[in-house]
Design an enzyme around this catalytic site. Structure first.
Site, PDB file in Angstrom:
ATOM      1  N   ASP A 237       0.845  -1.245  -0.059  1.00 29.04           N
ATOM      2  CA  ASP A 237       0.152  -0.077   0.188  1.00 29.04           C
ATOM      3  C   ASP A 237       0.764   1.296  -0.115  1.00 29.04           C
ATOM      4  O   ASP A 237       1.982   1.419   0.312  1.00 29.04           O
ATOM      5  CB  ASP A 237      -0.792   0.159   1.233  1.00 29.04           C
ATOM      6  CG  ASP A 237      -0.253  -0.032   2.649  1.00 29.04           C
ATOM      7  OD1 ASP A 237       0.844  -1.014   2.674  1.00 29.04           O
ATOM      8  OD2 ASP A 237      -0.326   0.503   3.605  1.00 29.04           O
ATOM      9  N   GLU A 238       0.250   2.289  -0.468  1.00 34.51           N
ATOM     10  CA  GLU A 238       0.706   3.769  -0.189  1.00 34.51           C
ATOM     11  C   GLU A 238       2.062   3.981  -0.571  1.00 34.51           C
ATOM     12  O   GLU A 238       3.150   4.368   0.251  1.00 34.51           O
ATOM     13  CB  GLU A 238       0.576   4.193   1.188  1.00 34.51           C
ATOM     14  CG  GLU A 238      -0.908   4.172   1.499  1.00 34.51           C
ATOM     15  CD  GLU A 238      -1.165   4.578   2.885  1.00 34.51           C
ATOM     16  OE1 GLU A 238      -2.147   5.280   3.165  1.00 34.51           O
ATOM     17  OE2 GLU A 238      -0.487   4.428   4.080  1.00 34.51           O
ATOM     18  N   VAL A 239       2.715   3.407  -1.925  1.00 34.54           N
ATOM     19  CA  VAL A 239       3.973   3.649  -2.220  1.00 34.54           C
ATOM     20  C   VAL A 239       4.074   4.721  -2.860  1.00 34.54           C
ATOM     21  O   VAL A 239       3.188   5.295  -3.864  1.00 34.54           O
ATOM     22  CB  VAL A 239       4.472   2.410  -3.412  1.00 34.54           C
ATOM     23  CG1 VAL A 239       5.550   2.554  -3.733  1.00 34.54           C
ATOM     24  CG2 VAL A 239       4.092   1.177  -2.742  1.00 34.54           C
TER      25      VAL A 239
END
Lengths: 599, 599
Positions: B338-340
């Site tokens: 997630d959330e790269v």
């Protein structure tokens, strides 16, 4: 096999090296800016710190009372001081033995000498002097206070100045001159929506002392339950408490009072009247107003506020208040007065007739007159109980006298407790207008509107309490002087012993600093590193104060590891003594056997 | 003196009478409608109850395994069953000895006989059969399950059927046939934003078992800290943990696994990658992408996501995953995703060159390609570790393959974990669209979007979780079959051991019933009385589940009274043994003295 052996040795070495070469992580580095070790909460009025470090040796350090001062010569002082020195003796040092480093070769501080210059009263009061000064330098450490209550505040500050560094307890050269901005710094707890077992109230009192709060406002009964066990009217709790175990006995109350007194905390009980009294009606329906018609209402709602038309109501209240006044020590007594439903009074013929007799019109003004009449009778009773007592009331009482057009009708020694936030009569933040009006009329006041801790929201919410100042209203200097302080309120609809303390702390700490420290100590960003330190300090001392963002404490809250064993524990209403009993019996038998053998 | 004496006697009499004439208060009456004693949470698939009461005598009641069944003959079953019978032996009865009434003359129930018809695996899995049936009638009580995991669920149900009445433990005639609606009923805990001491994780596992939850998703590391102590790469925690004490050793992990296994709970670790890895970079900066320019950024932010351009990154991850796979038992492993932040990859020349080599365009699509490439290498490693492992990923991984226009690029054995709520791409409740898309593409999925327990608000908030159904999206029956369950998530930015359990429970209980019970058990009003009972049951068993409105529990949470003494307790990383040590030494000396004397 040999490659495996080599690998094993290599891995072991690597692990060993890693253990030794443990470095400060980036987060720790970041946190060092976020935490201000050895800082004081709430911020003292004046504090100067030098870079000179003095080291304390837990085995040799002494807390001493100056024997030529009132700390020893005045018995009231001595009792409080002795207990405090013993408590703080335990709180000063927390690094576990196994992690401690020796302080040989360091400049050490060997003792703190406490002097009380004036004398002491048995209980703290609104007028108590809490000022103190501290000096730590190469000559040693001294704490000077006028009273035991000031000495308590000073001991708390001294304990907070000590920080840990490389396994040593350290204090810097320091000079402090401190006194509170407001004399009334309170927290309201509610034991009617949920019952709080006694140990939780006591631990909360400890937390209050760690934050220099000095008033426990005990909202002890309400519609839902009457846990106060009256000896005069045992049916009040006998029928009005949740169960016979959900009560506070006179002995419980005395324990709370003594625990609080030793920490310089006043305990002000609230018996809310004439509204919020449904639970009273279980044992004594005769003192409440019967509401009509009842046919459409569930059975439990048929009793409304106190019945102001019957003389027996006042006789009842007088007897109860006499009992309460004897039990509680404080000069002030909170009699509530909030959220009275006039509809019920309006529906009752007896009350209507009484209003006609008294010449109160059948209108909002008339009901305001009626409530004014009632509360004045109550305040009069307070004045007449053996030890004259003064009243604190919620703001509606003031508002009603305003509606009646007779602000002089309320005794000026009454303190008005401002709590409303969403007052439809005003735009913006109406409590500021209320503070202005109440003080303009010459009444002393306590602010709670912006300190309602029961309202929760996601994230870091303490700055909103921190930044709300009780003096932030339009008024003269004389009006500002009438603000005696504030109270954080934690109404207990959603709170019981499972979440009471973490929800209270450290959010109430924000209110504590607002009420103690100078007005210009108001930047929550600047306060954050001290707040972090205070939060972990409380955790270390046994107060599960909740976190305020990703972080850690050197000593985490780990109460489960304190329990005798890990199995889930049934916690009934009191401590289980059986185990200890058997244990002591066993021990006793052993000792007897030894004695007999040796004889 | 005489009037005083009379008064004293009268008061004593009055108090005595009050004690005897204790009546059910109005609130108790109201509460009797609000609490459904002896009801089961989560609601079983099918339950029939008769009005016939059977009484249990705690001194004589037996929990027995049918010796001719797998419960005894299969050693894997036996180990789990023996432990469970011992646990539930303690949980069945809670009325303290002194409050118990005898059951002579009542129709009693003497034992529960447990039969396992099939056999057992060492660990529970996604495929485990958790069904069971219970019969309580005049012939006795039986519990029938196919596996030990079903037996555990049945024992929990049986323990919940018992209620207290006038000092007696009672159960009604009952027939239950039960099995879960979803096989994956999880809770995510986060030990990176705050460290959770081991006893809290264990107690939480107990609470999960009380609610028939069966997956602990352990989000063990993140940007803030790397508390997992790897033996392969000791610097990960050596430099990435908050302190050397804030770690989970391999032994700690094994304890969690065994504690969970005995309660039929799977433990799925998450090592989030390629984002959320800042703490990894403390010990191993070489595996992260250096972000440029760094001149404007604080030092701690210069390392971004994993570096997908270096072969050494994959070698590192393979070694780490081999270690983890050996430690953790589950076939599934959560690898995050997630959330790269693509900006960091975009700023790094090495990564840019790699993208050109691979033919990925320099655009959002190209970065999606790059993350797809990276995660496929990671999933490939999982497949290749000695015991083949399958991946669970957060929804962005699926979304990126969608952006890349290559949904077939992701292995179909991957489970997509849907978590986003405010997805700007959709109106309304986008997670329902996401569930539809993910299942339409043929992937199995877990829902968390509407089960984020970290978001708190004032008042009664469990109905919102309760009423969110994982099947509530547009899709075919085949698509619905791909929903394997859900997970309640408690991200720990504002949560540590001080408030972890009350914030989790009973709010997670709402999710537990949603995932276990039939879809039409969805009315939170109807569920409330059972929820009240479940809340107090947890409190009674040592889980401080917070209240859901004004009320009380017969046995309140009173952990402070369990402590050896009331003084605030320093809780360091482990239990303090000194006191016990001295005590035992003393006892030892005494015993020796006695022995010597007698000799």
């Amino acid at each position: 096999m040999r490659p495996y052996l080599v690998l094993l040795v290599a891995l072991s070495l690597q692990a060993a090296v890693a253990e030794w070469s443990y470095q400060t992580s980036w987060y720790e580095k970041a946190r060092q800016d976020k935490v201000a070790r050895g800082t004081v909460w709430p911020q003292p009025r004046s504090i100067d710190t030098t870079s000179v470090r003095y080291y304390l040796d837990p085995r040799n350090f002494r807390l001493e009372a100056d024997s030529s001062s009132a700390a020893v010569s005045d018995p009231e002082c001595k009792a409080v001081v002795d207990h405090a020195l013993s408590r703080y003796g335990e709180l000063l040092f927390w690094i576990p033995e196994e992690d401690r480093a020796g302080v040989d070769g360091d400049e050490t501080l060997d003792k703190l000498v406490l002097t009380i210059t004036r004398g002491c009263t048995r209980y703290p009061s609104l007028e108590s002097d809490e000022s103190y000064s501290i000096l730590v330098n190469s000559d040693g450490a001294t704490l000077l206070a006028q009273t035991a209550w000031g000495a308590l505040r000073g001991l708390e500050t001294f304990s907070q100045l000590i920080y840990g560094e490389n396994g040593k307890h350290v204090i810097n050269g320091t000079s402090i001159s401190d006194s509170p901005r407001f004399p009334h710094r309170g927290i309201m707890i509610d034991t009617a929506r949920h019952y709080l077992p006694l140990p939780f109230i006591l631990r909360h009192l400890d937390a209050m002392a760690y934050n220099k709060m000095n008033v426990l406002h005990w909202h002890i009964v309400d519609d839902q339950a009457f846990p106060f066990q009256s000896t005069t009217f045992p049916d009040l709790s006998g029928k009005g408490a949740y169960t016979r175990k959900h009560v506070y006995t006179p002995d419980d109350v005395s324990q709370v009072l003594e625990f609080a007194r030793l920490r310089g905390i006043r305990v002000i009980p609230e018996f809310d009247t004439p509204g919020h009294m449904m639970s009273w009606g279980q044992g004594h329906p005769e003192i409440l107003t019967r509401c009509y018609p009842t046919s459409f209402q569930p059975d439990i709602y048929y009793l409304g506020p106190a019945n102001p038309a019957r003389e027996t109501t006042y006789t009842f209240m007088r007897k109860l208040f006499e009992e309460i006044r004897e039990l509680f020590a404080d000069e002030y007594f909170h009699v509530g007065g909030d959220e009275v439903r006039f509809q019920c009074w309006n529906s009752n013929e007896e009350v209507q007739e009484f209003m006609v007799q008294q010449g109160f019109p059948n209108s909002t003004v008339g009901f305001a007159d009626l409530q004014g009449y009632y509360i004045n009778r109550i305040l009069e009773i307070l004045h007449q109980v053996p030890e004259r007592t003064r009243g604190i009331v919620w703001q509606e009482i003031f508002d009603n006298f305003e509606i009646s057009g007779d602000l002089t009708g309320l005794n000026l020694d009454t303190i008005i407790h401002v709590w409303e936030w969403n007052d439809t009569r005003y735009q913006g933040e109406p409590f500021r207008e209320e503070m202005a009006k109440v003080t303009a009329a010459g009444y002393r006041t306590i602010l709670s509107s912006c300190y309602y801790l029961n309202y929760i929201s996601y994230g870091r919410d303490w700055p909103q309490y921190y930044e709300c100042d009780p003096h932030d209203f339009q008024g003269t200097e004389a009006q500002k002087q009438l603000v005696i302080g504030g109270e954080a309120c934690l109404w207990a609809e959603w709170v019981d012993s499972t979440n009471f303390i973490p929800r209270m702390w450290p959010r109430a700490s924000a209110v504590a600093e607002r009420l103690w420290s100078p007005q210009d100590v108001a930047d929550s960003e600047a306060a954050s590193p001290r707040m972090e330190e205070q939060r972990c300090r409380m955790v270390r001392r046994g107060i599960p104060a909740q976190p305020q963002g990703p972080s850690y404490c050197e000593y985490e809250w780990n109460i489960l590891s304190q329990l005798p064993n890990y199995r889930p524990v049934i916690t009934s209403s009191g401590p289980r003594v059986t185990e200890g009993l058997f244990h002591n019996l066993f021990l006793g038998v052993l000792v007897l056997a030894v004695v007999k053998c040796l004889a």
